[in-house]
Design a protein around this motif. Structure first.
Motif, PDB file in Angstrom:
ATOM      1  N   TYR A   7       5.782  53.219  -6.086  1.00 47.68           N
ATOM      2  CA  TYR A   7       5.384  54.408  -5.357  1.00 47.68           C
ATOM      3  C   TYR A   7       5.924  54.364  -3.922  1.00 47.68           C
ATOM      4  CZ  TYR A   7       2.244  54.468  -9.314  1.00 47.68           C
ATOM      5  OH  TYR A   7       1.741  54.453 -10.577  1.00 47.68           O
ATOM      6  N   PRO A   8       7.221  54.555  -3.748  1.00 49.63           N
ATOM      7  CA  PRO A   8       7.804  54.418  -2.411  1.00 49.63           C
ATOM      8  C   PRO A   8       7.304  55.460  -1.407  1.00 49.63           C
ATOM      9  CG  PRO A   8       9.430  55.230  -3.964  1.00 49.63           C
ATOM     10  CD  PRO A   8       8.220  54.860  -4.756  1.00 49.63           C
ATOM     11  N   SER A   9       6.863  56.619  -1.858  1.00 51.81           N
ATOM     12  CA  SER A   9       6.387  57.626  -0.909  1.00 51.81           C
ATOM     13  C   SER A   9       5.033  57.263  -0.316  1.00 51.81           C
ATOM     14  CB  SER A   9       6.302  58.994  -1.589  1.00 51.81           C
ATOM     15  OG  SER A   9       5.358  58.958  -2.631  1.00 51.81           O
ATOM     16  N   TYR A  10       4.339  56.287  -0.874  1.00 53.04           N
ATOM     17  CA  TYR A  10       3.027  55.885  -0.374  1.00 53.04           C
ATOM     18  C   TYR A  10       3.044  54.489   0.239  1.00 53.04           C
ATOM     19  CZ  TYR A  10       1.196  59.897  -2.812  1.00 53.04           C
ATOM     20  OH  TYR A  10       0.950  61.176  -3.220  1.00 53.04           O
ATOM     21  N   ALA A  23      -0.698  45.929   1.656  1.00 51.15           N
ATOM     22  CA  ALA A  23      -1.430  47.012   2.311  1.00 51.15           C
ATOM     23  C   ALA A  23      -0.594  48.276   2.278  1.00 51.15           C
ATOM     24  CB  ALA A  23      -1.749  46.631   3.745  1.00 51.15           C
ATOM     25  N   THR A  24      -1.228  49.361   1.908  1.00 52.26           N
ATOM     26  CA  THR A  24      -0.570  50.653   1.888  1.00 52.26           C
ATOM     27  C   THR A  24      -1.454  51.638   2.632  1.00 52.26           C
ATOM     28  OG1 THR A  24       0.445  50.176  -0.239  1.00 52.26           O
ATOM     29  CG2 THR A  24       0.346  52.473   0.411  1.00 52.26           C
ATOM     30  N   LYS A  25      -0.881  52.328   3.590  1.00 52.41           N
ATOM     31  CA  LYS A  25      -1.652  53.282   4.381  1.00 52.41           C
ATOM     32  C   LYS A  25      -1.524  54.665   3.768  1.00 52.41           C
ATOM     33  CE  LYS A  25      -2.255  55.004   9.061  1.00 52.41           C
ATOM     34  NZ  LYS A  25      -1.827  54.865  10.459  1.00 52.41           N
ATOM     35  N   GLU A  49      -8.781  47.762  -3.675  1.00 54.52           N
ATOM     36  CA  GLU A  49      -9.839  47.729  -2.679  1.00 54.52           C
ATOM     37  C   GLU A  49      -9.508  48.775  -1.636  1.00 54.52           C
ATOM     38  OE1 GLU A  49     -11.301  44.785   0.867  1.00 54.52           O
ATOM     39  OE2 GLU A  49     -10.824  43.883  -1.059  1.00 54.52           O
ATOM     40  N   ALA A  50     -10.476  49.616  -1.298  1.00 53.93           N
ATOM     41  CA  ALA A  50     -10.238  50.687  -0.334  1.00 53.93           C
ATOM     42  C   ALA A  50     -11.241  50.592   0.804  1.00 53.93           C
ATOM     43  CB  ALA A  50     -10.357  52.041  -1.014  1.00 53.93           C
ATOM     44  N   ILE A  51     -10.760  50.795   2.010  1.00 58.83           N
ATOM     45  CA  ILE A  51     -11.599  50.879   3.198  1.00 58.83           C
ATOM     46  C   ILE A  51     -11.281  52.227   3.832  1.00 58.83           C
ATOM     47  CG2 ILE A  51     -12.112  49.909   5.458  1.00 58.83           C
ATOM     48  CD1 ILE A  51     -11.113  47.208   4.346  1.00 58.83           C
ATOM     49  N   PHE A  52     -12.282  53.076   3.980  1.00 60.04           N
ATOM     50  CA  PHE A  52     -12.068  54.411   4.521  1.00 60.04           C
ATOM     51  C   PHE A  52     -12.534  54.469   5.967  1.00 60.04           C
ATOM     52  CE2 PHE A  52     -12.489  55.031  -0.033  1.00 60.04           C
ATOM     53  CZ  PHE A  52     -11.353  55.774  -0.305  1.00 60.04           C
ATOM     54  N   LEU A  53     -11.640  54.867   6.858  1.00 63.40           N
ATOM     55  CA  LEU A  53     -11.948  55.064   8.268  1.00 63.40           C
ATOM     56  C   LEU A  53     -11.846  56.559   8.556  1.00 63.40           C
ATOM     57  CD1 LEU A  53      -9.755  52.203   9.756  1.00 63.40           C
ATOM     58  CD2 LEU A  53     -12.199  52.147   9.306  1.00 63.40           C
TER      59      LEU A  53
END
Length: 95
Positions: A7-10, A23-25, A49-53
């Motif tokens: 998934y290069p766009s992500y 890590a992918t932002k 694993e997701a961390i939402f800010l």
């Protein structure tokens, strides 16, 4: 083949790095019910694993305060709301 290659766009620019964790932002937006609007493609058979800010939170139209429809239009102002409650000579200190 890692997530970055699939998934290069992500990705964050780490295309060739193979590691246990990458890590992918992603910048996601939600609707007025808090649901993610566009869910990105994710790697198959993977644990994530997701961390939402929260970087920006808009005010929804339902969050604005309004009086109850039962009391709308029932209030009235009879006096000057800015006028003092006591005469000017009553403000002086008494001995």
């Amino acid at each position: 083949m890692g997530f970055a290659a699939l998934y290069p766009s992500y990705t964050t620019g780490i295309d060739d790095l193979e590691a246990d964790m990458q890590a992918t932002k992603l910048l996601l937006t939600t609707d007025n019910a808090g649901r993610i609007q566009e869910i990105p493609p994710l790697p198959p058979n993977a644990r994530l694993e997701a961390i939402f800010l929260v970087i920006e939170q808009g005010e929804s139209p339902s969050a604005k305060r309004k009086p109850s429809p039962r009391i709308v239009g029932l209030g009235a102002i009879h006096d000057d709301p800015i006028a003092p409650v006591a005469a000017a000579d009553e403000w002086e200190a008494k001995p």
